[in-house]
Design a protein around this motif. Sequence first.
Motif, PDB file in Angstrom:
ATOM      1  N   GLY A 144      -1.991  -2.198 -18.832  1.00 37.13           N
ATOM      2  CA  GLY A 144      -2.706  -2.365 -17.581  1.00 37.13           C
ATOM      3  C   GLY A 144      -1.772  -2.581 -16.413  1.00 37.13           C
ATOM      4  O   GLY A 144      -0.580  -2.233 -16.460  1.00 37.13           O
ATOM      5  N   ASN A 145      -2.314  -3.163 -15.342  1.00 36.80           N
ATOM      6  CA  ASN A 145      -1.550  -3.393 -14.107  1.00 36.80           C
ATOM      7  C   ASN A 145      -1.446  -4.882 -13.816  1.00 36.80           C
ATOM      8  O   ASN A 145      -2.273  -5.683 -14.259  1.00 36.80           O
ATOM      9  CB  ASN A 145      -2.236  -2.706 -12.925  1.00 36.80           C
ATOM     10  N   TRP A 146      -0.461  -5.217 -13.066  1.00 39.37           N
ATOM     11  CA  TRP A 146      -0.378  -6.569 -12.547  1.00 39.37           C
ATOM     12  C   TRP A 146      -0.093  -6.515 -11.048  1.00 39.37           C
ATOM     13  O   TRP A 146       0.351  -5.510 -10.506  1.00 39.37           O
ATOM     14  CB  TRP A 146       0.675  -7.407 -13.280  1.00 39.37           C
ATOM     15  N   VAL A 147      -0.408  -7.623 -10.381  1.00 35.85           N
ATOM     16  CA  VAL A 147      -0.140  -7.756  -8.952  1.00 35.85           C
ATOM     17  C   VAL A 147       1.171  -8.490  -8.778  1.00 35.85           C
ATOM     18  O   VAL A 147       1.379  -9.566  -9.357  1.00 35.85           O
ATOM     19  CB  VAL A 147      -1.274  -8.514  -8.246  1.00 35.85           C
ATOM     20  N   VAL A 148       2.049  -7.877  -8.026  1.00 34.90           N
ATOM     21  CA  VAL A 148       3.320  -8.519  -7.697  1.00 34.90           C
ATOM     22  C   VAL A 148       3.180  -9.119  -6.308  1.00 34.90           C
ATOM     23  O   VAL A 148       3.135  -8.390  -5.308  1.00 34.90           O
ATOM     24  CB  VAL A 148       4.481  -7.506  -7.716  1.00 34.90           C
ATOM     25  N   GLY A 173       0.919  -6.757   2.903  1.00 34.28           N
ATOM     26  CA  GLY A 173       0.333  -6.573   1.599  1.00 34.28           C
ATOM     27  C   GLY A 173       1.235  -7.030   0.481  1.00 34.28           C
ATOM     28  O   GLY A 173       2.195  -7.787   0.680  1.00 34.28           O
ATOM     29  N   ASN A 174       0.935  -6.544  -0.727  1.00 39.81           N
ATOM     30  CA  ASN A 174       1.779  -6.774  -1.893  1.00 39.81           C
ATOM     31  C   ASN A 174       1.628  -5.554  -2.806  1.00 39.81           C
ATOM     32  O   ASN A 174       1.165  -4.503  -2.344  1.00 39.81           O
ATOM     33  CB  ASN A 174       1.425  -8.098  -2.592  1.00 39.81           C
ATOM     34  N   LEU A 175       1.997  -5.662  -4.061  1.00 39.03           N
ATOM     35  CA  LEU A 175       2.037  -4.492  -4.945  1.00 39.03           C
ATOM     36  C   LEU A 175       1.119  -4.648  -6.150  1.00 39.03           C
ATOM     37  O   LEU A 175       0.938  -5.751  -6.669  1.00 39.03           O
ATOM     38  CB  LEU A 175       3.457  -4.271  -5.481  1.00 39.03           C
ATOM     39  N   ALA A 176       0.578  -3.517  -6.583  1.00 38.53           N
ATOM     40  CA  ALA A 176      -0.033  -3.406  -7.905  1.00 38.53           C
ATOM     41  C   ALA A 176       0.768  -2.366  -8.675  1.00 38.53           C
ATOM     42  O   ALA A 176       1.030  -1.276  -8.163  1.00 38.53           O
ATOM     43  CB  ALA A 176      -1.488  -2.977  -7.795  1.00 38.53           C
ATOM     44  N   MET A 177       1.194  -2.698  -9.883  1.00 33.87           N
ATOM     45  CA  MET A 177       2.031  -1.772 -10.641  1.00 33.87           C
ATOM     46  C   MET A 177       1.778  -1.918 -12.138  1.00 33.87           C
ATOM     47  O   MET A 177       1.355  -2.976 -12.611  1.00 33.87           O
ATOM     48  CB  MET A 177       3.511  -2.019 -10.334  1.00 33.87           C
ATOM     49  N   PRO A 178       2.025  -0.846 -12.876  1.00 35.80           N
ATOM     50  CA  PRO A 178       1.855  -0.945 -14.332  1.00 35.80           C
ATOM     51  C   PRO A 178       2.803  -1.986 -14.918  1.00 35.80           C
ATOM     52  O   PRO A 178       3.910  -2.211 -14.403  1.00 35.80           O
ATOM     53  CB  PRO A 178       2.210   0.457 -14.831  1.00 35.80           C
ATOM     54  N   ILE A 179       2.354  -2.622 -15.978  1.00 39.03           N
ATOM     55  CA  ILE A 179       3.204  -3.578 -16.672  1.00 39.03           C
ATOM     56  C   ILE A 179       4.216  -2.814 -17.506  1.00 39.03           C
ATOM     57  O   ILE A 179       3.851  -1.935 -18.299  1.00 39.03           O
ATOM     58  CB  ILE A 179       2.368  -4.503 -17.566  1.00 39.03           C
ATOM     59  N   ALA A 180       5.483  -3.114 -17.289  1.00 39.90           N
ATOM     60  CA  ALA A 180       6.542  -2.430 -18.047  1.00 39.90           C
ATOM     61  C   ALA A 180       6.606  -2.998 -19.460  1.00 39.90           C
ATOM     62  O   ALA A 180       6.629  -4.224 -19.648  1.00 39.90           O
ATOM     63  CB  ALA A 180       7.879  -2.604 -17.350  1.00 39.90           C
ATOM     64  N   ILE A 237       2.712   3.103  -8.826  1.00 44.13           N
ATOM     65  CA  ILE A 237       2.780   1.869  -8.037  1.00 44.13           C
ATOM     66  C   ILE A 237       1.970   2.057  -6.755  1.00 44.13           C
ATOM     67  O   ILE A 237       2.029   3.104  -6.112  1.00 44.13           O
ATOM     68  CB  ILE A 237       4.240   1.505  -7.708  1.00 44.13           C
ATOM     69  N   ARG A 238       1.234   1.033  -6.384  1.00 46.57           N
ATOM     70  CA  ARG A 238       0.424   1.066  -5.168  1.00 46.57           C
ATOM     71  C   ARG A 238       0.700  -0.164  -4.307  1.00 46.57           C
ATOM     72  O   ARG A 238       0.858  -1.278  -4.827  1.00 46.57           O
ATOM     73  CB  ARG A 238      -1.076   1.099  -5.502  1.00 46.57           C
ATOM     74  N   ARG A 239       0.790   0.091  -3.007  1.00 49.97           N
ATOM     75  CA  ARG A 239       0.798  -1.051  -2.082  1.00 49.97           C
ATOM     76  C   ARG A 239      -0.647  -1.441  -1.804  1.00 49.97           C
ATOM     77  O   ARG A 239      -1.490  -0.594  -1.514  1.00 49.97           O
ATOM     78  CB  ARG A 239       1.500  -0.704  -0.769  1.00 49.97           C
ATOM     79  N   ARG A 240      -0.949  -2.717  -1.893  1.00 46.75           N
ATOM     80  CA  ARG A 240      -2.266  -3.233  -1.520  1.00 46.75           C
ATOM     81  C   ARG A 240      -2.150  -3.749  -0.092  1.00 46.75           C
ATOM     82  O   ARG A 240      -1.704  -4.873   0.148  1.00 46.75           O
ATOM     83  CB  ARG A 240      -2.702  -4.334  -2.480  1.00 46.75           C
ATOM     84  N   ALA A 241      -2.540  -2.914   0.869  1.00 46.35           N
ATOM     85  CA  ALA A 241      -2.373  -3.221   2.287  1.00 46.35           C
ATOM     86  C   ALA A 241      -3.652  -3.821   2.846  1.00 46.35           C
ATOM     87  O   ALA A 241      -4.753  -3.343   2.576  1.00 46.35           O
ATOM     88  CB  ALA A 241      -2.003  -1.954   3.055  1.00 46.35           C
ATOM     89  N   ALA A 242      -3.496  -4.867   3.643  1.00 48.06           N
ATOM     90  CA  ALA A 242      -4.641  -5.601   4.190  1.00 48.06           C
ATOM     91  C   ALA A 242      -4.953  -5.127   5.604  1.00 48.06           C
ATOM     92  O   ALA A 242      -4.100  -5.201   6.499  1.00 48.06           O
ATOM     93  CB  ALA A 242      -4.342  -7.098   4.190  1.00 48.06           C
ATOM     94  N   PHE A 243      -6.172  -4.638   5.806  1.00 50.86           N
ATOM     95  CA  PHE A 243      -6.660  -4.214   7.118  1.00 50.86           C
ATOM     96  C   PHE A 243      -8.085  -4.726   7.310  1.00 50.86           C
ATOM     97  O   PHE A 243      -8.793  -5.009   6.338  1.00 50.86           O
ATOM     98  CB  PHE A 243      -6.685  -2.682   7.235  1.00 50.86           C
ATOM     99  N   SER A 244      -8.507  -4.791   8.562  1.00 48.39           N
ATOM    100  CA  SER A 244      -9.898  -5.116   8.863  1.00 48.39           C
ATOM    101  C   SER A 244     -10.819  -4.253   8.013  1.00 48.39           C
ATOM    102  O   SER A 244     -10.650  -3.034   7.918  1.00 48.39           O
ATOM    103  CB  SER A 244     -10.190  -4.871  10.344  1.00 48.39           C
ATOM    104  N   ALA A 245     -11.816  -4.891   7.404  1.00 46.02           N
ATOM    105  CA  ALA A 245     -12.710  -4.175   6.492  1.00 46.02           C
ATOM    106  C   ALA A 245     -13.545  -3.119   7.200  1.00 46.02           C
ATOM    107  O   ALA A 245     -14.051  -2.195   6.564  1.00 46.02           O
ATOM    108  CB  ALA A 245     -13.631  -5.170   5.788  1.00 46.02           C
ATOM    109  N   THR A 246     -13.670  -3.251   8.520  1.00 44.75           N
ATOM    110  CA  THR A 246     -14.503  -2.296   9.266  1.00 44.75           C
ATOM    111  C   THR A 246     -13.669  -1.329  10.100  1.00 44.75           C
ATOM    112  O   THR A 246     -14.223  -0.595  10.921  1.00 44.75           O
ATOM    113  CB  THR A 246     -15.479  -3.050  10.187  1.00 44.75           C
TER     114      THR A 246
END
Length: 828
Positions: free
Chosen positions: A338-342, A290-297, A393-402
Amino acid sequence: MTFQFRFEKFAALAWLPLLLLSHCWAQESISLSIAKPAFEQDGSAGFASMVSRGYTPLFNGKDLGGWRNPYPYGEAKVVGGEIHLLADQKFFLVTDKKYADFRVSVEIHLPEGDANSGVMFRCHVDDDAAKKVYGYQAECDGSDRRWSGGFYDESRRGWIWPSTKGRSEDQFLNHEQESKASFAEPAVANALNRNGWNRYVVTCVKDVITIELNGVQTVRFRDATDASGFIGIQHHGEKGQTYRFRNLFIKELPQIPAEQHVSLVQQEPVSIKRISDKVTQLDFGKVAFGNLAMPIATGSGTGSVHFGEKLKEGRIDRSPPGTVRYGTTPIRNGQQLGNWVVPAPVDARNVEQAGLMNANPPAVLTPSSWGSVMPFRWIEIEGLDDDFPFELIRRRAAFSATWNDDASSFECSDESLNKIWDLCKYSIKATTFAGVYVDGDRERIPYEADAYLNQLSHYTTDDNVKMAARSFDWLMENGTWPTEWAPHMVFMAHAEWMYSGDVDWLAHRYESLKAKTLMHRSGEDGLVRSSEVDQKRTDIVDWPQKERDKFVFTEINTVVNAFHIEALERMAQMARAVGKDDDAKAFGDRVELAKAAFQETLFDAAAGIYRDGVGTDHSSIHANFFPLAFGLVPADKVAGVLAWLEAKDMQCSPYAAQYFLDGLFDNGSDRKAIELMIADGDRSWKHMLNSGTTISWEAWDLKYKPNQDWNHAWGAAPANLLPRCVLGVQPIAPGWSTAMIRPCPGGLKHARGRVPTPLGPVEIDWKKESTFTISLALPDGMTAKVDLPATDASKGVFVDGKDVDATKVGDRWVLDKLMTGSVKIEVK
């Protein structure tokens, strides 16, 4: 022997394909019907097959919409779902649309007599020129020259591969001898069916061009002259001759399976630690892609985010070993809200589509809209003040949608096994990030053996497993180089058919599987031969090389032949399922021929075990557990082979351990199999647990494979072994209409769990005390054959308290009647 879904017994690199095709042991005694794919006369089966595999028709079978003839002469018409070309001068019919990267498939039937045709690709049209169509062409050569499948540059540079004086530019004459030699190889020279239909498949990825004719790769070449162009078909100009074309399809590349089949899940950190006045460490608990979503500093200045799979002395290891992942991404403070994706750092190898000529197939890409992803558990953020809201801060983790976490469960009396189950189940989930099964994060490509093991474990951990069939189709188009990996495609198709019961799916792919049995390398005795190249490079036995138990490679290799025979046996079953009874008999006859030679040639009667091959007296464990797992050991020889293996440790890789343990479980050595899973030392899943990993490894330890990665699903075999063997749940009829319930307790006192099937979950709860009791709940539509361990001095079997008919076979009781619904069974 009950290795995955066997029910009758209840039980590439660019240049390598051409070298493999140089084998000439295939004899006329092999039935042609099983030696290579067959074509249906009307083409409808081929059309349905291509649609099933995700291709887009270039021709609808009814009219010539989407095509044009740029010449003032030549006739193109639709006859019986085919395009017929007639002319007395050379002309080309071309598409209205241009294409860049793609895989195009066209079936061609040449007329009798003088005839020459081909498939134009990335070609160009100049309506004002005399020679209106020019560019790349895959040659269809009806002459005795036999250059069909060759690479020609129409009306421009002439022959590219093969090349020849007077008809090729100087740059291509550098490989004249090599290219002509490749077209003299029998498999290439004879690839064209001169009086029948022929399938051309042309693949263009960047500047890498591949041509296949009837499943034989004839060309793989790098040329950057054209990056896009039209598709075309040719009439060579012979008056009175009719050229026929059908099943014209294209698949535009790259395909990105994750766009439709994978979701990004927002995950909170499980801990946040301030390391210093400018460094904060976040732990997400487990590794995920995955990657990250976090508030803009707010404010000015820059910082960086460090991503890591491994800690060293409490900090992310910034120089990790092997292919263990670490990377950093710079961030900049700003005034926006807002947030940005790192995005995670990009490893060039993970996105490579056209590397070196001898490199791997294209990497499986993830959607560009995600931003890049990598496997990580920890992040360290530098440059942000301690009042930054790190908890957001959130990790955006990729998994099978089902993916369904509740679809499966396993619990037993050994806590180490429970933890191993958790590790391996999560390993399957975490490696679904690409939408097809990939090899981890080193190359991000599917490999056949990796995918098969992944498939077995996905079936036992999740209840929506379309990814298995999707990975099969990907690999049929992007195969890799090891010898034994090709038969794994037969295994994958067989497993999918047994799981889903979808005969139509199987029928659409059956013919293409004939190229995966190694039949082209077999001799009159039915055994596969290995050239020097095979022995040194492509016969893999196990991986990495250090895990081969000193295997000695010879021309007739025991492991290769075990895979060959097992592939033929499964092909016979699938042939019967799709109504190809003649094929089924031919495959069956070949199996019996090869089995007899296998036993006579490779079994060391004095030692009571199998040798590695003809010409050596060395016996590795691989030469014995593969035949055992595939049911090739005669009944009167099993005890000797099994006793020899039981004295061995895990002298193989996590990949081969799948087969080693399956052979043990299937033949009554379940105690030994479980002991190997939880053994002390560095060759067990217990060692992975003790290391702190959250995804299974490619190898047991870095000392066995210094460049191993830490996110490799082929290391997760217990995810299928524990449900299939310890709980004992497997299908013995397609679609799970009939299951085998055969628990193998080893030294365990109890086990319970849920095994997903297309009909619903099977629930198991067994206890082994003075009696053996099992509570069994089957879904509607399923019956089960029940085979239970016999306890000391047991006299019979009781179902819901009533004595039932059962037969004692060795140390097990087999119920005479099939079970349905929910029952409680006791052996006492």
